[in-house]
Scaffold this motif. Structure first.
Motif, short mmCIF file in Angstrom:
data_model
loop_
_atom_site.label_atom_id
_atom_site.label_comp_id
_atom_site.label_asym_id
_atom_site.label_seq_id
_atom_site.Cartn_x
_atom_site.Cartn_y
_atom_site.Cartn_z
N THR A 177 -16.01 -7.83 11.72
CA THR A 177 -15.52 -6.41 10.66
C THR A 177 -15.84 -5.26 11.01
OG1 THR A 177 -17.74 -6.81 9.80
CG2 THR A 177 -16.28 -8.62 8.88
N PHE A 178 -15.21 -4.44 9.98
CA PHE A 178 -15.38 -2.96 10.22
C PHE A 178 -15.60 -2.30 9.15
CE2 PHE A 178 -13.10 1.19 10.76
CZ PHE A 178 -13.64 1.68 11.67
N HIS A 182 -11.49 -6.08 13.29
CA HIS A 182 -11.01 -5.53 11.87
C HIS A 182 -10.87 -4.02 12.19
CE1 HIS A 182 -12.33 -9.43 9.43
NE2 HIS A 182 -12.22 -9.63 10.70
N LEU A 189 -6.81 -4.05 7.26
CA LEU A 189 -6.93 -4.04 6.16
C LEU A 189 -7.27 -2.68 5.62
CD1 LEU A 189 -10.02 -6.00 7.41
CD2 LEU A 189 -8.48 -7.21 5.73
N ARG A 190 -7.17 -2.46 4.06
CA ARG A 190 -7.35 -1.39 3.45
C ARG A 190 -8.84 -0.98 3.79
NH1 ARG A 190 -7.47 -0.86 -2.79
NH2 ARG A 190 -9.43 -1.43 -2.44
N GLY A 191 -9.78 -1.84 3.08
CA GLY A 191 -11.21 -1.70 3.04
C GLY A 191 -11.55 -1.30 1.67
N ASP A 192 -12.68 -1.20 1.44
CA ASP A 192 -13.37 -0.42 0.24
C ASP A 192 -14.12 0.69 0.74
OD1 ASP A 192 -12.16 -2.27 -1.56
OD2 ASP A 192 -13.48 -3.97 -0.66
N ALA A 238 -2.91 -1.15 2.92
CA ALA A 238 -3.03 -1.75 4.27
C ALA A 238 -1.62 -1.92 4.86
CB ALA A 238 -3.42 -3.22 4.04
N TYR A 253 -4.80 -13.03 -0.96
CA TYR A 253 -5.63 -13.29 -2.17
C TYR A 253 -5.43 -14.52 -3.23
CZ TYR A 253 -7.59 -9.06 -0.32
OH TYR A 253 -8.18 -8.19 0.49
N HIS A 260 -6.14 -10.07 -6.22
CA HIS A 260 -7.15 -9.10 -5.52
C HIS A 260 -7.85 -8.40 -7.00
CE1 HIS A 260 -8.46 -5.08 -4.29
NE2 HIS A 260 -8.75 -5.53 -3.17
N ASP A 285 0.43 -8.44 -6.94
CA ASP A 285 -0.45 -8.77 -5.69
C ASP A 285 0.50 -9.40 -4.53
OD1 ASP A 285 -2.78 -7.86 -4.72
OD2 ASP A 285 -3.60 -10.00 -5.04
N HIS A 345 2.81 -6.86 -3.03
CA HIS A 345 1.99 -6.09 -2.39
C HIS A 345 1.64 -6.70 -0.87
CE1 HIS A 345 0.63 -3.61 -5.99
NE2 HIS A 345 1.75 -3.26 -5.59
N LYS A 401 2.89 -5.78 3.09
CA LYS A 401 2.43 -5.93 4.44
C LYS A 401 3.28 -6.68 5.09
CE LYS A 401 -1.53 -7.13 2.38
NZ LYS A 401 -3.11 -7.37 2.28
P1 FAD Z 1 -4.14 -3.82 0.29
O1 FAD Z 1 -3.25 -4.85 0.86
O2 FAD Z 1 -3.82 -2.33 0.37
O3 FAD Z 1 -4.40 -4.21 -1.30
C1 FAD Z 1 -5.39 -3.77 -1.95
C2 FAD Z 1 -5.03 -3.67 -3.45
O4 FAD Z 1 -4.03 -2.45 -3.63
C3 FAD Z 1 -4.46 -4.79 -4.19
O5 FAD Z 1 -5.11 -4.96 -5.56
C4 FAD Z 1 -3.07 -4.69 -4.08
O6 FAD Z 1 -2.47 -5.31 -4.97
C5 FAD Z 1 -3.00 -2.96 -4.20
N1 FAD Z 1 -1.71 -2.54 -3.53
C6 FAD Z 1 -1.40 -2.75 -2.26
N2 FAD Z 1 -0.05 -2.03 -1.97
C7 FAD Z 1 0.06 -1.29 -3.23
C8 FAD Z 1 0.86 -0.30 -3.60
N3 FAD Z 1 1.93 0.20 -2.83
N4 FAD Z 1 0.81 0.15 -4.82
C9 FAD Z 1 0.06 -0.09 -5.82
N5 FAD Z 1 -1.08 -0.97 -5.46
C10 FAD Z 1 -1.05 -1.60 -4.14
N6 FAD Z 1 -13.25 -4.89 4.34
C11 FAD Z 1 -13.81 -4.07 5.01
O7 FAD Z 1 -14.41 -3.21 4.63
N7 FAD Z 1 -14.15 -4.58 6.31
C12 FAD Z 1 -13.83 -5.58 7.03
O8 FAD Z 1 -13.56 -5.83 8.10
C13 FAD Z 1 -13.05 -6.74 5.87
N8 FAD Z 1 -12.34 -7.84 6.44
C14 FAD Z 1 -11.83 -8.41 5.78
C15 FAD Z 1 -11.12 -9.70 6.13
C16 FAD Z 1 -10.44 -10.22 5.45
C17 FAD Z 1 -9.70 -11.79 6.02
C18 FAD Z 1 -10.33 -10.36 3.96
C19 FAD Z 1 -9.51 -11.41 3.03
C20 FAD Z 1 -10.88 -9.26 3.40
C21 FAD Z 1 -11.74 -8.44 4.12
N9 FAD Z 1 -12.01 -7.07 3.77
C22 FAD Z 1 -12.84 -6.17 4.45
C23 FAD Z 1 -12.01 -6.71 2.35
C24 FAD Z 1 -10.93 -5.78 2.12
O9 FAD Z 1 -11.03 -4.61 2.79
C25 FAD Z 1 -10.89 -5.73 0.51
O10 FAD Z 1 -10.57 -7.01 -0.23
C26 FAD Z 1 -9.97 -4.52 0.00
O11 FAD Z 1 -10.43 -4.36 -1.29
C27 FAD Z 1 -8.35 -4.88 0.00
O12 FAD Z 1 -7.78 -4.71 1.27
P2 FAD Z 1 -6.54 -5.30 1.47
O13 FAD Z 1 -6.31 -4.81 3.08
O14 FAD Z 1 -6.23 -6.50 1.17
O15 FAD Z 1 -5.63 -3.83 0.96
#
Ligand code: FAD
Length: 274
Positions: A38-39, A67, A96-99, A113, A135, A139, A148, A151, A155
């Protein structure tokens, strides 16, 4: 044994590194397809992810997969990390997008992402196999399940090769999610993320934050065990192993285990699956 992979967080101290090495060596016996690391979002300079990926590759001779999160980082920082991973020999990445940690103001150059996936494809063509997150229980920030899914599709259209799901304990949520994704024209493999239960109180807190549901029947049983650690461990392993069996029987292409760097809860499940 089916295709499996394991996820770790990067160890930061000598003690954590020693535990990480022991865990990795024990899990190696299960011939994982890869081990991912993870990152921390927004903390690229502090993160030990590249070092840990290198350690997996050089010390353990395993496919270490980084990641990469995009919130909080600039395009240049992301580009530099991608070059570094390529130099290390990586051909796979979890994008990933991350938080952002609460209180962190910097939002970074990329918001979703899908933009990160696009950047990776633009800069590196087909060099990386790109996994993204999915998810089955939606999500927590998504307005609704359909949005969701759209979105998620964005990706895949940006170039994702496959997806790993957030963990869940309800197999039907996964099957329905896969079915809905297929109807929407998403055809990449969707690998369920499996969270063995190590510390139940911690898992409950974490699940609330990330929108994963712990079914009531599991919660009630867990609470009824009180301080009986052995009973909790046995029940937890049974529940998660049964979930894995159902997922595989229903067509899940592989299993991705969230290890939290602990060997015992994962082994308890794997031993039941053999
Ligand atoms: P996205 O795909 O960007 O989605 C995030 C939210 O934005 C969703 O609600 C989606 O519906 C919405 N969205 C997407 N695109 C749009 C758009 N164009 N307009 C409006 N809304 C949009 N976190 C870390 O910090 N480090 C890690 O290493 C890490 N590893 C993970 C590994 C896995 C397998 C999983 C499932 C999660 C991991 N996470 C990690 C957590 C993840 O970063 C969070 O769940 C984060 O909130 C969302 O990341 P995402 O890549 O799904 O984002």
């Amino acid at each position: 044994m089916h295709r499996i992979s394991f996820e770790f967080y990067p160890p930061k101290t000598d003690q954590q590194r020693a535990q990480f090495d022991r865990t990795v060596e024990r899990l190696k016996a299960y011939r994982p397809e890869f081990m991912s690391v993870t990152f921390g979002a927004g903390g690229s300079t502090l993160s030990q992810t590249p070092e840990t990926v290198q350690r997996l590759r050089a010390v353990h001779a395993l496919e270490g997969v980084p990641h990469l999160t995009c919130v909080g980082g600039s395009r240049e920082e992301i580009r530099a990390l991608l070059r570094r991973y390529r130099t290390l020999g990586c051909t796979r990445i979890v994008a990933l997008r991350g938080d952002l940690p609460s209180g962190m103001a910097r939002s970074g150059d990329l918001r979703h992402a899908s933009e990160l996936v696009r950047l990776i494809r633009e800069e590196h063509g087909n060099h990386f196999h790109i996994e993204v997150a999915a998810y089955p229980e939606v999500h927590p920030q998504a307005p609704d399940a359909q949005a969701d899914l759209r979105h998620f599709k964005a990706k895949v259209e940006a170039g994702a090769s496959g997806a790993i799901t957030q963990y869940f304990y309800n197999a039907d949520a996964y099957f329905r999610f896969v079915e809905d994704a297929r109807k929407l024209g998403i055809h990449v493999p969707i690998v369920p993320g499996i969270m063995p239960i190590a510390n139940y109180a911690q898992l409950r807190r974490f699940s609330e934050a990330c929108g994963a549901e712990i079914p009531r029947w599991i919660d009630r049983r867990m609470r009824a065990f009180g301080d009986d650690g052995a009973a909790i461990r046995a029940f937890a392993a049974d529940v998660v192993a049964a979930l894995c069996r159902r997922l595989l029987a229903g067509g899940a292409p592989a299993l991705h285990f969230y290890t939290l760097n602990l060997v015992r809860p994962v082994l308890a499940v794997l031993q039941q699956l053999q």
